[in-house]
Design a protein around this motif. Structure first.
Motif, short mmCIF file in Angstrom:
data_model
loop_
_atom_site.label_atom_id
_atom_site.label_comp_id
_atom_site.label_asym_id
_atom_site.label_seq_id
_atom_site.Cartn_x
_atom_site.Cartn_y
_atom_site.Cartn_z
N ALA A 34 40.10 13.70 45.21
CA ALA A 34 40.29 13.29 43.82
C ALA A 34 39.09 13.66 42.96
CB ALA A 34 40.55 11.78 43.75
N ALA A 35 37.89 13.45 43.49
CA ALA A 35 36.68 13.78 42.74
C ALA A 35 36.56 15.28 42.49
CB ALA A 35 35.44 13.27 43.48
N ARG A 36 36.88 16.07 43.49
CA ARG A 36 36.81 17.53 43.33
C ARG A 36 37.84 18.03 42.32
NH1 ARG A 36 33.38 19.83 46.74
NH2 ARG A 36 32.66 18.57 48.49
N LYS A 37 39.04 17.45 42.34
CA LYS A 37 40.07 17.81 41.36
C LYS A 37 39.61 17.45 39.95
CE LYS A 37 44.97 17.21 40.35
NZ LYS A 37 46.21 16.56 40.76
N ASP A 49 34.20 7.45 66.22
CA ASP A 49 34.03 8.25 65.01
C ASP A 49 34.67 9.63 65.15
OD1 ASP A 49 32.62 6.19 63.77
OD2 ASP A 49 30.68 6.96 64.46
N THR A 50 34.51 10.22 66.31
CA THR A 50 35.07 11.55 66.57
C THR A 50 36.60 11.51 66.49
OG1 THR A 50 33.21 12.14 67.97
CG2 THR A 50 35.21 13.44 68.23
N LEU A 51 37.20 10.53 67.16
CA LEU A 51 38.65 10.41 67.15
C LEU A 51 39.18 10.12 65.75
CD1 LEU A 51 39.26 8.36 70.43
CD2 LEU A 51 39.77 10.78 70.03
N ALA A 52 38.54 9.19 65.05
CA ALA A 52 38.99 8.83 63.71
C ALA A 52 38.88 10.01 62.75
CB ALA A 52 38.18 7.64 63.19
N SER A 53 37.80 10.75 62.84
CA SER A 53 37.59 11.89 61.97
C SER A 53 38.62 12.99 62.23
CB SER A 53 36.17 12.43 62.16
OG SER A 53 35.95 13.54 61.34
N LYS A 54 38.83 13.31 63.48
CA LYS A 54 39.79 14.36 63.85
C LYS A 54 41.21 13.95 63.44
CE LYS A 54 41.37 18.05 66.01
NZ LYS A 54 42.09 18.88 65.05
N GLU A 73 40.74 0.86 61.65
CA GLU A 73 39.76 0.69 60.58
C GLU A 73 38.91 1.94 60.38
OE1 GLU A 73 37.58 -2.87 61.50
OE2 GLU A 73 39.39 -4.10 61.44
N ALA A 74 38.47 2.53 61.48
CA ALA A 74 37.66 3.76 61.38
C ALA A 74 38.48 4.90 60.80
CB ALA A 74 37.12 4.14 62.76
N TYR A 75 39.73 5.02 61.22
CA TYR A 75 40.63 6.06 60.72
C TYR A 75 40.88 5.89 59.23
CZ TYR A 75 45.24 8.02 59.67
OH TYR A 75 46.30 8.66 59.08
N LEU A 76 41.21 4.68 58.80
CA LEU A 76 41.48 4.45 57.38
C LEU A 76 40.24 4.69 56.52
CD1 LEU A 76 43.89 1.38 57.56
CD2 LEU A 76 44.47 3.78 57.04
N THR A 77 39.07 4.39 57.05
CA THR A 77 37.84 4.71 56.33
C THR A 77 37.71 6.21 56.16
OG1 THR A 77 36.73 2.71 57.08
CG2 THR A 77 35.32 4.55 56.39
N GLU A 78 37.96 6.95 57.22
CA GLU A 78 37.89 8.42 57.15
C GLU A 78 38.90 8.97 56.15
OE1 GLU A 78 35.75 10.55 58.62
OE2 GLU A 78 34.67 8.99 59.70
N ARG A 95 40.20 7.36 53.52
CA ARG A 95 39.76 7.00 52.16
C ARG A 95 38.66 7.93 51.68
NH1 ARG A 95 40.63 1.75 54.15
NH2 ARG A 95 38.44 1.53 54.70
N ILE A 96 37.74 8.25 52.56
CA ILE A 96 36.65 9.17 52.20
C ILE A 96 37.23 10.53 51.79
CG2 ILE A 96 34.74 10.53 53.15
CD1 ILE A 96 34.10 8.03 54.90
N ARG A 97 38.15 11.04 52.58
CA ARG A 97 38.72 12.36 52.29
C ARG A 97 39.56 12.35 51.01
NH1 ARG A 97 37.28 12.03 57.22
NH2 ARG A 97 36.96 13.79 58.61
N LEU A 98 40.35 11.30 50.81
CA LEU A 98 41.16 11.23 49.60
C LEU A 98 40.29 11.06 48.35
CD1 LEU A 98 44.20 9.06 50.80
CD2 LEU A 98 44.06 11.55 50.56
#
Length: 80
Positions: free
Chosen positions: A58-61, A5-10, A44-49, A51-54
């Motif tokens: 989009a929601a904030r915009k 999780d740490t690596l994927a998030s960073k 998989e963990a990276y792509l999930t991170e 997708r969450i950020r994107l």
């Protein structure tokens, strides 16, 4: 938080920053492919991170646009 999780998030944070600097909106796909060649689990963990950020971006915009429109409507002079 696990090492995965740490690596994927960073890596997701770093990729989003690189996307802003380079203007390459699909850079995360290339990074994901590179990761996937060595570790599907990290990919998989990276792509999930990512997708969450994107999705958050989009929601904030969307919300900012809605709030700005509401403020313009509220401050507009009444129609006669």
């Amino acid at each position: 938080m696990s090492t995965l999780d740490t690596l994927a998030s960073k890596l997701a944070d770093d990729t989003i920053e690189a996307m802003k600097i380079t203007g390459e909106e699909r850079l995360f796909v290339e990074v994901g492919e590179l990761i996937g060649a060595s570790s599907q689990t990290l990919e998989e963990a990276y792509l999930t991170e990512i997708r969450i950020r994107l999705a958050d971006r989009a929601a904030r915009k969307f919300l900012a646009t809605k709030v700005a429109a509401a403020k313009r409507t509220a401050s507009a002079p009444p129609s006669a």
